[in-house]
Design an enzyme around this catalytic site. Sequence first.
Site, PDB file in Angstrom:
ATOM      1  N   HIS A 130      56.504  34.542  37.506  1.00 24.27           N
ATOM      2  CA  HIS A 130      56.005  35.708  38.269  1.00 24.27           C
ATOM      3  C   HIS A 130      55.647  36.868  37.349  1.00 24.27           C
ATOM      4  O   HIS A 130      55.678  38.027  37.756  1.00 24.27           O
ATOM      5  CB  HIS A 130      57.031  36.180  39.311  1.00 24.27           C
ATOM      6  CG  HIS A 130      57.611  35.075  40.136  1.00 24.27           C
ATOM      7  ND1 HIS A 130      57.078  34.658  41.331  1.00 24.27           N
ATOM      8  CD2 HIS A 130      58.681  34.264  39.907  1.00 24.27           C
ATOM      9  CE1 HIS A 130      57.797  33.653  41.813  1.00 24.27           C
ATOM     10  NE2 HIS A 130      58.769  33.392  40.952  1.00 24.27           N
ATOM     11  N   SER A 157      35.907  50.888  21.158  1.00 19.04           N
ATOM     12  CA  SER A 157      35.289  51.599  22.283  1.00 19.04           C
ATOM     13  C   SER A 157      34.374  52.671  21.719  1.00 19.04           C
ATOM     14  O   SER A 157      34.672  53.273  20.694  1.00 19.04           O
ATOM     15  CB  SER A 157      36.381  52.227  23.145  1.00 19.04           C
ATOM     16  OG  SER A 157      35.875  53.334  23.845  1.00 19.04           O
ATOM     17  N   LYS A 213      40.958  52.734  20.608  1.00 19.36           N
ATOM     18  CA  LYS A 213      40.961  51.448  21.297  1.00 19.36           C
ATOM     19  C   LYS A 213      40.631  50.253  20.394  1.00 19.36           C
ATOM     20  O   LYS A 213      39.785  50.331  19.516  1.00 19.36           O
ATOM     21  CB  LYS A 213      39.938  51.448  22.442  1.00 19.36           C
ATOM     22  CG  LYS A 213      40.295  52.334  23.607  1.00 19.36           C
ATOM     23  CD  LYS A 213      41.475  51.809  24.425  1.00 19.36           C
ATOM     24  CE  LYS A 213      41.106  50.592  25.250  1.00 19.36           C
ATOM     25  NZ  LYS A 213      40.342  50.948  26.427  1.00 19.36           N
ATOM     26  N   GLU A 262      38.643  38.276  26.825  1.00 17.65           N
ATOM     27  CA  GLU A 262      38.140  38.631  28.164  1.00 17.65           C
ATOM     28  C   GLU A 262      36.901  37.817  28.511  1.00 17.65           C
ATOM     29  O   GLU A 262      36.699  37.413  29.657  1.00 17.65           O
ATOM     30  CB  GLU A 262      37.812  40.118  28.228  1.00 17.65           C
ATOM     31  CG  GLU A 262      39.060  40.991  28.188  1.00 17.65           C
ATOM     32  CD  GLU A 262      38.709  42.459  28.056  1.00 17.65           C
ATOM     33  OE1 GLU A 262      38.645  43.139  29.072  1.00 17.65           O
ATOM     34  OE2 GLU A 262      38.474  42.935  26.914  1.00 17.65           O
TER      35      GLU A 262
END
Length: 437
Positions: free
Chosen positions: A163, A284, A290, A297
């Site tokens: 979970h 970024s 970042k 992704e």
Amino acid sequence: MKKNQNKSNTMWGGRFETTPDLIMQQINASIGVDQRMWKQDIEGSKAHCKMLVKQNIITDSDGKAILDGLDQIEKEIESGTFEFTAELEDIHMNVESRLKDIVGDAAGRLHTARSRNDQVATDFRLWVRDAINILIHKIENLQQTLATLSKEHDTSIMPGFTHLQAAQPITLGRHLDAYYQMLSRDKSRFEDCATRVNECPLGAAALAGTPFPIDRAYTAEQLGFDRPMPNTLDAVSARDFANEFLFCAAQCGLHLSRLAEEIIIWATPQFGFIRLSDQWSTGSSIMPQKKNPDAAELIRGKTGRLSGNLVQMLTVMKALPLAYNKDMQEDKESTFDSFDTLILGLEAMNGMLATATFNKDIMLEAAEDGFTTATALADWLVIHLNMPFRNAHHVTGRIVKMAEDKGCKLHELELSEMQSVEAAITDKIYKVLRVQT
Ligand code: ARG
């Protein structure tokens, strides 16, 4: 692509008075996609030609002219001088038309005892067979990287999750090995798919076979197929081999996507388990701090294509009557795309993992949070105090609650505190309360 109105009907235009409408040509043409099978098309034609000569269906000299012409076309395509034209619809007619330019009338004999229907099914099977071999190689490369990392981290402790909540301590080695196992099954699925891909449709002609005395076993053998397909209607209209390939690709991509998702989570500053190399992350344009896991992704994101391609083909085939229908021309784009997407995913995952570093201290610390040794504590009560597991679970729950209220870890509780819940607990319990002994 060259536009050549005059060539429109040279292959099938005997009964037609006009060339097709431009939009008709556009919806009909597949050359933009199927030119990618040129090698397989030429290979298939060579095998067919040799069989025609062997069976005395065409003469030695026509056969030789055809084979030499096909060799030349191969060179032209390889060197980029071959001009593909949309008016000639597809790879089969582009090659045959060029063959006619080169060898003249002999070219017209190549299509004896053959139809584009068995030709395209053969080319496509050859292509998928090659694709499977390449994919299996890429899967093995990624497995090698996972095996190396698993070995390196066979004692690196991290929390295992259910979970997405810390559950029990595990090692990173075992976690990564789970993906190795998934990839083993992906590989075996592709291998199994290859056995059904590797049957030869040639000789089925349009759908009903041919009256010429062909030798289907010989053609099949030339092309490395296991056997000719026994039913001619099935040979030209079966695409379950492609659907199966698309499923294998979707399933493998899904596994990559699950791993990608974990890498994304582990790379967050909040987790900090993994650090991706600069080569495999992006920045970024507005937030200088970042470092984004874009490759992971995109592996996750591109999985949508893989399942989409499978659904597309299942839908195309679902209500087609026997035998060949032009709908089936839609089979290649999705198959090629799934191949390209999965190759990219496997390579990106391999590069990203091979250059990543894992933070063992942070993983160990995280494994100590969240009372991950609670199950070990309950097991201790069962083993050493002969308690029924349900009671042990209850006692452990009370001890966990005590630690939670105190804001400490299980091993930081006093023995007397634990004894206030269960008097028989001894100090030997501390052996199982720390994730690392
Ligand atoms: N380009 C076609 C395909 O990919 C080749 C077969 C065409 N057959 C036909 N009967 N029109 O399916």
